[in-house]
Design a protein around this motif. Sequence first.
Motif, PDB file in Angstrom:
ATOM      1  N   PRO A   1       0.801  -1.234   0.000  1.00 28.98           N
ATOM      2  CA  PRO A   1       0.000   0.000   0.000  1.00 28.98           C
ATOM      3  C   PRO A   1       0.834   1.284   0.000  1.00 28.98           C
ATOM      4  O   PRO A   1       1.915   1.346   0.577  1.00 28.98           O
ATOM      5  N   ILE A   2       0.261   2.299  -0.647  1.00 28.26           N
ATOM      6  CA  ILE A   2       0.815   3.655  -0.575  1.00 28.26           C
ATOM      7  C   ILE A   2       0.245   4.373   0.646  1.00 28.26           C
ATOM      8  O   ILE A   2       0.903   5.182   1.278  1.00 28.26           O
ATOM      9  N   LEU A   3      -1.019   4.085   0.982  1.00 26.75           N
ATOM     10  CA  LEU A   3      -1.660   4.650   2.163  1.00 26.75           C
ATOM     11  C   LEU A   3      -1.465   3.711   3.342  1.00 26.75           C
ATOM     12  O   LEU A   3      -1.603   2.496   3.219  1.00 26.75           O
ATOM     13  N   SER A   4      -1.169   4.293   4.503  1.00 25.85           N
ATOM     14  CA  SER A   4      -0.902   3.484   5.687  1.00 25.85           C
ATOM     15  C   SER A   4      -1.609   4.068   6.907  1.00 25.85           C
ATOM     16  O   SER A   4      -1.841   5.283   6.991  1.00 25.85           O
TER      17      SER A   4
ATOM     18  N   PHE B   1       3.068  12.964   4.509  1.00 25.47           N
ATOM     19  CA  PHE B   1       1.847  13.609   4.065  1.00 25.47           C
ATOM     20  C   PHE B   1       0.674  12.865   4.701  1.00 25.47           C
ATOM     21  O   PHE B   1       0.670  11.629   4.751  1.00 25.47           O
ATOM     22  N   GLU B   2      -0.312  13.600   5.173  1.00 27.10           N
ATOM     23  CA  GLU B   2      -1.483  12.972   5.772  1.00 27.10           C
ATOM     24  C   GLU B   2      -2.735  13.310   4.980  1.00 27.10           C
ATOM     25  O   GLU B   2      -2.822  14.372   4.355  1.00 27.10           O
TER      26      GLU B   2
ATOM     27  N   ALA C   1      -1.699   8.042   6.235  1.00 29.81           N
ATOM     28  CA  ALA C   1      -0.445   8.680   5.825  1.00 29.81           C
ATOM     29  C   ALA C   1       0.034   8.075   4.519  1.00 29.81           C
ATOM     30  O   ALA C   1      -0.117   6.868   4.284  1.00 29.81           O
ATOM     31  N   LEU C   2       0.610   8.911   3.655  1.00 26.73           N
ATOM     32  CA  LEU C   2       1.298   8.413   2.471  1.00 26.73           C
ATOM     33  C   LEU C   2       2.671   7.911   2.911  1.00 26.73           C
ATOM     34  O   LEU C   2       3.364   8.577   3.689  1.00 26.73           O
ATOM     35  N   ILE C   3       3.069   6.758   2.413  1.00 30.22           N
ATOM     36  CA  ILE C   3       4.298   6.133   2.907  1.00 30.22           C
ATOM     37  C   ILE C   3       5.541   6.944   2.543  1.00 30.22           C
ATOM     38  O   ILE C   3       5.619   7.548   1.476  1.00 30.22           O
TER      39      ILE C   3
ATOM     40  N   LYS D   1       6.176   4.440  -5.636  1.00 26.78           N
ATOM     41  CA  LYS D   1       6.187   5.853  -5.294  1.00 26.78           C
ATOM     42  C   LYS D   1       6.205   6.021  -3.787  1.00 26.78           C
ATOM     43  O   LYS D   1       5.503   5.323  -3.055  1.00 26.78           O
ATOM     44  N   CYS D   2       7.016   6.961  -3.313  1.00 26.08           N
ATOM     45  CA  CYS D   2       7.069   7.323  -1.904  1.00 26.08           C
ATOM     46  C   CYS D   2       6.924   8.840  -1.786  1.00 26.08           C
ATOM     47  O   CYS D   2       7.121   9.574  -2.764  1.00 26.08           O
TER      48      CYS D   2
END
Length: 328
Positions: free
Chosen positions: A41-44, A56-57, A75-77, A100-101
């Motif tokens: 996942p990119i979102l965590s 980033f939130e 949060a974005l990882i 992507k991070c």
Amino acid sequence: MIMTENWQPTASIDLLLKRAKLLKKIRDFFADRCVLEVETPILSHAAVTDLHLSSFETIFNKPGKNDPQAGQKLALITSPEYHMKRLIAAGSGPIYQICKCFRNHEEIGRYHNPEFTMLEWYRIQFDMMQIINEVDDLFQLILDSEPAEHLSYQSAFIKYLNIDPLTANRDEFVNAIKKLALNFDTDGADINTLQQFLFTFGIEPYIGKDKPTVVYHFPASQAALAEICSEDQRTAKRFEFYYQGVELANGFKELVNAKEQRIRFEQDNQERAARGFPPQVIDEYLLSAMNAGLPECSGVAVGLDRLIMLALKQTTISQVMSFNLENA
């Protein structure tokens, strides 16, 4: 309607084609070594506690619920590390990922963009030197470079600054900074901050010029998620690669002890509070996975845009990215 001429990609189509060929080359490298490509996942639910990283939130509002206060904070990882370690604990075996991070409060410049591409991989039962050698193999393939120079953190300080970072006191670090004649306010700075400043401005500019250089055995206080060295507990099994003035990779012999990892997360949050930063939610999923049994492993994260920039002989990462933040 506002029209803009700044719609073109920041990279030429020719360089994007060359980037695609390099990505295939990287995937072939791991396929030949039987390392599985994964997606996570990119979102965590949890952000990193690291003082030097900012996430980033965003808020996930479920259908029918438009109240932001009722939404779920995500949060974005900054790295896929936590999710990848959960896969390893579940029995995935060796894995890698290109993804992507996102890192907030980052500058935008030659080597930085808040959204970037990371290459990260983990090797089961590899010690630090084994994964260092594998990184070196990949860099020789992609960069057509010579084998990397090996340099311990301690020997780098002694060689370039004539100071032993493992025994020096605060005054010695401050004096070393004064000798560099750089504008840096040392008042209130702790030893870690002084060490990192000296490493950035007194060592990094001089290493990895003609061939990659790997610096290893960073101080234990900068261990992050790395295992402490049993032979010298002042140091950790952490390493970084540098080439032509660019930091390319950061890796560890991974800490696998869940109790120790929780202590480090809690210490991070204590330090964040002391500096006026908001505490971060500790990733209980990761700690549960580690407690269930994270096998001995080593991992490394490579800034892929930087690596491709050097491989294609460009001077900024924007030249090898479709769009940077300024025209995203």
